[in-house]
Design an enzyme around this catalytic site. Sequence first.
Site, PDB file in Angstrom:
ATOM      1  N   CYS A   1      -4.423  -3.079   3.894  1.00 56.99           N
ATOM      2  CA  CYS A   1      -4.265  -2.739   5.307  1.00 56.99           C
ATOM      3  C   CYS A   1      -5.369  -3.362   6.161  1.00 56.99           C
ATOM      4  O   CYS A   1      -5.503  -4.575   6.222  1.00 56.99           O
ATOM      5  CB  CYS A   1      -4.189  -1.228   5.465  1.00 56.99           C
ATOM      6  SG  CYS A   1      -3.453  -0.701   7.041  1.00 56.99           S
TER       7      CYS A   1
ATOM      8  N   LYS B   1      -9.680   0.011  -2.139  1.00 58.02           N
ATOM      9  CA  LYS B   1      -9.949  -0.315  -0.737  1.00 58.02           C
ATOM     10  C   LYS B   1     -11.397  -0.009  -0.379  1.00 58.02           C
ATOM     11  O   LYS B   1     -11.907   1.091  -0.644  1.00 58.02           O
ATOM     12  CB  LYS B   1      -9.005   0.474   0.172  1.00 58.02           C
ATOM     13  CG  LYS B   1      -9.108   0.102   1.647  1.00 58.02           C
ATOM     14  CD  LYS B   1      -8.102   0.876   2.482  1.00 58.02           C
ATOM     15  CE  LYS B   1      -8.174   0.476   3.949  1.00 58.02           C
ATOM     16  NZ  LYS B   1      -7.236   1.247   4.789  1.00 58.02           N
TER      17      LYS B   1
ATOM     18  N   GLU C   1       0.856  -1.186   0.000  1.00 54.95           N
ATOM     19  CA  GLU C   1       0.000   0.000   0.000  1.00 54.95           C
ATOM     20  C   GLU C   1       0.894   1.238   0.000  1.00 54.95           C
ATOM     21  O   GLU C   1       1.909   1.284   0.709  1.00 54.95           O
ATOM     22  CB  GLU C   1      -0.871  -0.016   1.259  1.00 54.95           C
ATOM     23  CG  GLU C   1      -1.727   1.216   1.454  1.00 54.95           C
ATOM     24  CD  GLU C   1      -2.394   1.257   2.823  1.00 54.95           C
ATOM     25  OE1 GLU C   1      -3.442   1.913   2.950  1.00 54.95           O
ATOM     26  OE2 GLU C   1      -1.857   0.629   3.767  1.00 54.95           O
TER      27      GLU C   1
END
Length: 481
Positions: free
Chosen positions: A355, A303, A243
Site C-alpha cells: 500500500c 510492511k 494486501e
Amino acid sequence: MSAAFAPLDIMPAVFAGCALLIAVLRSEPVREGSRRYVALVGFVFGLGFMAPLIWWMNAVSPGAYVALTLAQTVFFAASALALRSVLRLRWWPLWGAGVWVAFEYLRSSIPFSGFPWGRLAYPATDSPLASYARLLGIPATSAITFVIAALLVIGLSRIGVVKRVGAAAAIIALVAIGALLPTGLAGPTSTKQVALIQGGVPGVFGVWPRGEIFTMHLAETQKLVDAIQAGNAPQPDFVLWPENGTDIDPYDRPIAARKIETLSGQLGAPILVGGIFNGPTSQTAYNAGVVWDENGPGDRYVKRKLVPYGEYVPFRQELGSMVPRVDRDIPRDMLPGDKPGAINIAGVRIGDTICWDIAYDGIVRDAVVQGAEVLVVQTSNASFTGTSQPEQQWQISRLRAIETGRTVLVPSTNGISGIVSATGETVAVAQIQQPARLSAKVPLAAGITTGVRWGGYLQWALCGVALLGLGLTARRWKELR
C-alpha cells in the site's frame, strides 16, 4: 495546485499554484509582514492545497480528514516562514527549492511515519520532467519543479528584459533536457510470466463476515487454474495476491493453508499471499506478503510504514476511554517490519511494498539496492472505493516505475490493479470494483538507476542547502539589526 494531481491531472496547475505562492511571499506586504502574518499565508495555502487533495480521507471519518489536513497545514505555515527568508537571497530559486524539499522530507517523516502525499514531483509522471526522477530521484524532481515555478515568477515580473528572457530560456532548457533524458528498464535481464488476482470485496468495507475476502481470492485464483488448464491463459511463473488477500491467518488455520497449497500445486507456481497475520501477542498483528507454494510458506515481507490510527493506535491507553471507537475498529496494533521487501519467488527477486509503502523513498530504494528485479505494490483500497485515493496511489506507482527503471505490478483487492512499464506507461489494468485477473509477460531488470543510487544523497544535499540559506538569512538579519 491540487488539480495537478490525480484524478484531474492538470499538470500546469502545479507550476501555477507554486508560482502564486512564491509571488505572494515575495510581495511587499508579506515580505515586510509579521511572522504571524506570513505563517497565516502558508496555513491558508496549505489548507487550499491539501483539503481538496486528500478529501478521500473522509472515507475513514470526517474527524480523521480534518485532523490530517490541519496537521499538514502546520508544515506549510512553517515552510512559508522559511521560504520568505530565503527568497530574499541572490539565486533565491535554488535556496527556495532546498527549503521546499526539506519540508517535503519533514512531512514524509513526522509525526509517526509521516505523510508523503502531495509532493511536487508526483504530477510529473506524464510530463517531460518524469525522466528527472530516473536521473536524480523524486526529491530532486520536486526541486526542479519548484525552480521552474520560481522562473515563471521571474519571467512574469516587471524586471529587466534580460532577466525575463533568461528565465524563459532556463524553463525551456529544463523541459527540453527532461524530454531528451532516457527512461525504461535499468539493465534488462529476462522476462517472466506473471498473474495478478483481484478477488473483489463483498460489499461495503468493514461489514463483511471474516473469511469472505479469502474465499473470493481463492475463487478467482481457481478461475485462473481452470483457464490455464483449458488453454485460455498462459502458465504463470508466479501469482500475486493483494494486501489483505486473506483475512484469516493460514499459519493458524491449517485448512486455509492447505487450500493455498493446493491452488499453488494446481497452478504449478507460488503465490505471494497478502494478509493480516497474527503477531507475538493477541493484541498485535503483522501486515505482510508471504510467498506460499505447495510446500508451505517461504520468504515474507512485513510492511514497514504503518498508518497511525489505521493500522495501529498511538497513545491507545490514553485515547481508549475518550474515543471508544478506536478500540472497536482497531482492536490490534500492527507491528512494523524491519527488513527491506526484497524477497524471492520462483527464482525472481521482487521488491514487495504494501500500500502506502510505495510513497516512501527509502522503502523502495532499499528493495532495489538489495536486488529487486521488479516492484510489487500489494494494496487494498477497499476503504477508499469511489474516491481519488486509488488514482493518486497509482500515479505514485507509475513514477516509481520510471525512477527505478523497473516494471511495477499492482494487485489490489478491488482496484486499481494493473501493470506499469519502466517508462511509466500502463500496460494492463483490471476493471475496478469487481473480481478480475491479469496475465502478462513482464521484463526484469538488474541495474540501479542514478535516481535510486544518488536520490537520497541529493535529498540530504538539498536539505543542507535549506539550512545554509536559513543560516545566511539569520546572519543577514542580525547584521541589519
